[in-house]
Design an enzyme around this catalytic site. Structure first.
Site, PDB file in Angstrom:
ATOM      1  N   GLU A  77       0.807  -1.227   0.000  1.00  0.00           N
ATOM      2  CA  GLU A  77       0.000   0.000   0.000  1.00  0.00           C
ATOM      3  C   GLU A  77       0.837   1.273   0.000  1.00  0.00           C
ATOM      4  O   GLU A  77       0.496   2.257  -0.671  1.00  0.00           O
ATOM      5  CB  GLU A  77      -0.967   0.012   1.184  1.00  0.00           C
ATOM      6  CG  GLU A  77      -2.087  -1.016   1.089  1.00  0.00           C
ATOM      7  CD  GLU A  77      -1.646  -2.414   1.484  1.00  0.00           C
ATOM      8  OE1 GLU A  77      -0.539  -2.545   2.058  1.00  0.00           O
ATOM      9  OE2 GLU A  77      -2.390  -3.379   1.228  1.00  0.00           O
TER      10      GLU A  77
ATOM     11  N   HIS B  59     -11.032  -4.362   9.478  1.00  0.00           N
ATOM     12  CA  HIS B  59     -11.602  -4.304   8.126  1.00  0.00           C
ATOM     13  C   HIS B  59     -12.971  -3.628   8.119  1.00  0.00           C
ATOM     14  O   HIS B  59     -13.804  -3.912   7.263  1.00  0.00           O
ATOM     15  CB  HIS B  59     -11.786  -5.713   7.550  1.00  0.00           C
ATOM     16  CG  HIS B  59     -10.521  -6.376   7.118  1.00  0.00           C
ATOM     17  ND1 HIS B  59      -9.604  -6.878   8.004  1.00  0.00           N
ATOM     18  CD2 HIS B  59     -10.013  -6.627   5.884  1.00  0.00           C
ATOM     19  CE1 HIS B  59      -8.598  -7.427   7.336  1.00  0.00           C
ATOM     20  NE2 HIS B  59      -8.818  -7.285   6.043  1.00  0.00           N
TER      21      HIS B  59
HETATM   22  C1  TPP Z   1      -2.350  -4.402   4.528  1.00  0.00           C
HETATM   23  C2  TPP Z   1      -3.307  -5.302   3.866  1.00  0.00           C
HETATM   24  N1  TPP Z   1      -3.429  -5.258   2.536  1.00  0.00           N
HETATM   25  C3  TPP Z   1      -4.317  -6.059   1.910  1.00  0.00           C
HETATM   26  C4  TPP Z   1      -5.094  -6.925   2.629  1.00  0.00           C
HETATM   27  C5  TPP Z   1      -6.130  -7.788   1.952  1.00  0.00           C
HETATM   28  N2  TPP Z   1      -5.634  -9.170   1.898  1.00  0.00           N
HETATM   29  C6  TPP Z   1      -5.899 -10.028   2.890  1.00  0.00           C
HETATM   30  S1  TPP Z   1      -5.089 -11.465   2.706  1.00  0.00           S
HETATM   31  C7  TPP Z   1      -4.392 -10.956   1.269  1.00  0.00           C
HETATM   32  C8  TPP Z   1      -3.453 -11.849   0.552  1.00  0.00           C
HETATM   33  C9  TPP Z   1      -2.286 -12.209   1.383  1.00  0.00           C
HETATM   34  O1  TPP Z   1      -1.446 -13.026   0.677  1.00  0.00           O
HETATM   35  P1  TPP Z   1      -0.314 -13.855   1.386  1.00  0.00           P
HETATM   36  O2  TPP Z   1       0.493 -12.970   2.253  1.00  0.00           O
HETATM   37  O3  TPP Z   1       0.403 -14.606   0.340  1.00  0.00           O
HETATM   38  O4  TPP Z   1      -1.108 -14.830   2.355  1.00  0.00           O
HETATM   39  P2  TPP Z   1      -2.145 -15.984   1.935  1.00  0.00           P
HETATM   40  O5  TPP Z   1      -3.486 -15.360   1.890  1.00  0.00           O
HETATM   41  O6  TPP Z   1      -1.739 -16.535   0.645  1.00  0.00           O
HETATM   42  O7  TPP Z   1      -2.052 -16.979   3.046  1.00  0.00           O
HETATM   43  C10 TPP Z   1      -4.794  -9.665   0.951  1.00  0.00           C
HETATM   44  C11 TPP Z   1      -4.396  -8.925  -0.239  1.00  0.00           C
HETATM   45  C12 TPP Z   1      -4.943  -6.924   4.025  1.00  0.00           C
HETATM   46  N3  TPP Z   1      -5.701  -7.697   4.809  1.00  0.00           N
HETATM   47  N4  TPP Z   1      -4.026  -6.122   4.614  1.00  0.00           N
END
Ligand code: TPP
Ligand code: MG
Lengths: 329, 328
Positions: free
Chosen positions: B61, B130
């Site tokens: 972000e 959220h």
């Molecule tokens: C700061 C932030 N940005 C975006 C999100 C939305 N979001 C939640 S999980 C996720 C993906 C995370 O990917 P990863 O770190 O690979 O973990 P995974 O879900 O694959 O276990 C996103 C974009 C969030 N919760 N927090």
């Protein structure tokens, strides 16, 4: 201990412990499958992120942790929670928003924490837990306590500034922290191959002058072995390690996900690497487990999850007075 | 009869029309490609505009906010989709210390024409990280404009104005409004930033409400009408700039005012609106103290009943109106 011709388990673990880990992997899977079912039926509100297919990294990494050791977790955190000793009943109660839940029903799926058991919490902010883990390790160092902190996060989280800043801090201060990146190939819909230019997330360790290790995240024995080494390094004051567990989430990112960003063939390929099935085969070949016993364990866990649901359903809901409690210490 | 589309479709339509006309406009954000965005706002857009202009970004972000600011400064007109408005904490340095101040600090040189669109609000069970409504934070920063549409019609027209604006605009979309529909013209139109809308005329009491609270206030007004109480509901639509005139005129007419928002009451924009009224010529027309309704002073809880109790409901608004009338 030489488990099979191919599988060498470096740390000494009893057969009971090895069977326990098998049970734990089923606890993680069946808990999440139950949660999946409830969300599909609209019985739980909010959202959830399931770790079905990723059981080996949570169970393997936490296998060597003591009660004093700590973890930080992620939005996909039910498995980490169970591996660090949480019980399904209080977790399920949390998802049902009941007062008997780990967060008295105020946190929900993304925020389960069990501070007494060393679980500093799941996190709704991607990469939010990484600096926290570094802080926890800093406490250990400054107070001369010998606990280590394991920091779980996803591949996507490594593109956040928090990750880079925190790993650098841990590196320059030689902190007893183990960074565990569960690379399940996607950050929500973002394929790791498109979101980074490095071959392995572990390669990023070099930029901070710490060891980076790639491991098969669907092989619990390998996860235990690499964690063993990282823990030894951390406990002896040599500083952090970045472990990358290559794995895959079988389900969608969260409760609503059409999975347009990946193919059904790819999903099938990964299902063949089922971490529970692989571990079962190793245990059977090593003469530690039988098919019958394995099935008994699975059924016992299934019952445990049903009991957890019953506990959750019968637990009280918070009252409106609870809205304003626990805002400040 | 004019067709109806949803708030979500209205946002998408405003962007698509603009992108077809102006190559400088592009969108960047997490999961906005084939996934279509966390709430589906950009669904289908990568198919039409391609990955160069629908830029699916890593989870970064701070980086993407800064990249939007920098590209705006050098001739592009970016739209940044921030997946949840709670994550503005991470983008905030670039928005507050860079985007908002660049033109002023540089003595009137350069400009940052960008829109940061982001879903806010509770009611989805997504809990403390959220569900927040943090619009007062950005409203506090000179140099930023802040928009909070409450209907599909407003969303389309306000987004057009935001995209045309030469300044950084924070555009809040309420999650629970995405699926609500209203009549929306197919062609492009603009609703000027800083022009409130009287959503319902009334004579006994004025309610100034933002985002989803506009709808709750309208519901309350309907109920109160049955008891012979006539409520005027004003939606400022943009909190920066704020249409003070429309609010002041309404309060002069009714002599009573309640300000309602979902964001935590303490430090919320309601305090600013109430103070503005108290400082204005409407003060002399007030027959009762100004009342504010807002979120409780706690993080947003997960449990659905507690989550509901955190934010003003229709019954709270009805109660507040009666209390205000009783004090007049
Ligand atoms: C700061 C932030 N940005 C975006 C999100 C939305 N979001 C939640 S999980 C996720 C993906 C995370 O990917 P990863 O770190 O690979 O973990 P995974 O879900 O694959 O276990 C996103 C974009 C969030 N919760 N927090
Ligand atoms: Mg991932």
């Amino acid at each position: 201990m030489q488990l099979t011709k191919e599988k060498l388990l470096v740390p000494e673990l009893s057969n009971d412990k090895l069977i326990d880990l098998y049970k734990q992997m089923w606890q993680i899977r069946l808990f999440d499958e139950k949660v999946d079912e409830f969300f599909a039926k609209g019985m739980i509100h909010g959202t959830t992120h399931l770790a079905v297919g990723q059981e080996a990294s949570a169970a393997g990494v936490c296998a060597l942790l003591t009660l004093e050791d700590k973890i930080t977790s992620t939005h996909r955190g039910h498995g980490h929670c169970i591996a660090k000793g949480a019980t399904a009943d209080k977790m399920m109660a949390e998802l049902f928003g009941r007062t008997t839940g780990y967060c008295k029903g105020k946190g929900g799926s993304m925020h389960i924490a069990d501070v007494d058991m060393g679980n500093l919490g799941a996190n709704g902010i991607v990469a939010g837990g990484i600096p926290l883990a570094v802080g926890s390790a800093l406490t250990a160092k400054m107070k001369k306590l010998d606990y280590v902190t394991v920091c779980f996060f996803g591949d996507g989280a490594t593109n956040e500034g928090s990750f880079h800043e925190a790993v650098n801090l841990a590196a320059i201060w030689d902190l007893p922290v183990i960074f565990v990146c569960e690379n399940n190939q996607y950050g929500m819909s973002g394929p790791v191959k498109e979101m980074t230019r490095v071959e392995n997330i572990a390669d990023r360790a070099h930029a901070y002058g710490i060891p980076g290790v790639v491991a098969d995240g669907n092989d619990i024995i390998e996860m235990i072995n690499v964690t063993d080494e990282a823990i030894k390094r951390a406990r002896s004051g040599k500083g952090p390690t970045l472990i990358e567990a290559k794995t895959y989430r079988w389900k969608g990112h969260s409760k609503s996900d059409a999975k347009k960003y990946r193919t059904r063939e790819e999903e099938q390929e990964w299902r063949k690497k089922d971490p529970i099935k692989r571990y079962k085969e190793i245990l059977i070949e090593a003469g530690i487990l039988t098919e019958e016993k394995a099935e008994e364990i699975r059924l016992a866990v299934k019952q445990e999850i049903e009991d957890a649901v019953k506990f959750a359903e019968e637990s009280p809901k918070p009252t409106l007075d609870d809205l304003l409690t626990d805002v400040y210490a | 009869m004019m067709r109806e589309i949803t708030y979500l479709e209205a946002v998408r339509e405003a962007m698509s029309i603009e992108m077809r006309k102006n190559d400088d406009v592009y969108i960047l954000g997490e999961d906005i490609g084939v996934y279509g965005g966390a709430f589906g706002v950009t669904r289908g857009m990568i198919e039409e505009f391609g990955p160069e202009r629908i830029r699916n970004t890593p989870i970064s972000e701070a980086g993407i906010a800064g990249a939007a600011v920098g590209s705006a400064l050098t001739g592009m007109r970016p739209i940044l989709e921030l997946q949840f408005s709670d994550f503005i904490t991470i983008a905030l340095d670039q928005m507050v210390n860079q985007a908002a101040k660049i033109r002023y600090m540089y003595g009137g040189k350069g400009k940052v024409p960008m829109v940061l669109r982001t879903p806010s609000g509770s009611g989805t069970g997504a809990a403390a990280q959220h569900s927040q409504s943090l619009e007062a934070w950005v409203a506090h920063i000179p140099g930023l404009k802040v928009v909070q549409p409450s209907t599909a019609y407003d969303a389309k027209g306000l987004l057009k104005a935001a995209m045309d604006d030469e300044n950084p605009v924070i555009f809040y979309e309420h999650k629970l409004l995405y699926k609500t529909s209203s009549a929306v013209p197919e062609e492009e139109y603009s609703i000027p930033l800083g022009k409130a809308d009287i959503k319902r005329e009334g004579t006994d009491v004025t309610i100034v409400a933002t985002a989803i609270m506009v709808h709750k206030s309208l519901e309350a007004a309907k109920e109160l009408e049955k008891e012979g109480i006539s409520v005027e509901v004003i939606d400022p639509r943009t909190i920066v700039p704020l249409d003070e005139e429309t609010i002041v005129n309404s309060v002069k007419k009714t002599g009573k005012v309640i300000v309602v928002h979902e964001a935590v009451k303490r430090g919320g924009i309601g305090g600013e609106i109430a103070s503005m009224i108290a400082e204005s010529e409407a003060f002399d027309y007030l027959d009762a103290p100004i009342k504010r309704l807002g979120g409780a002073s706690s993080p947003i809880p997960y449990n659905p009943e507690l989550e509901k109790a955190h934010v003003p409901q229709v019954s709270d608004i009805i109660k507040a109106v009666k209390e205000t009338l009783n004090r007049a």
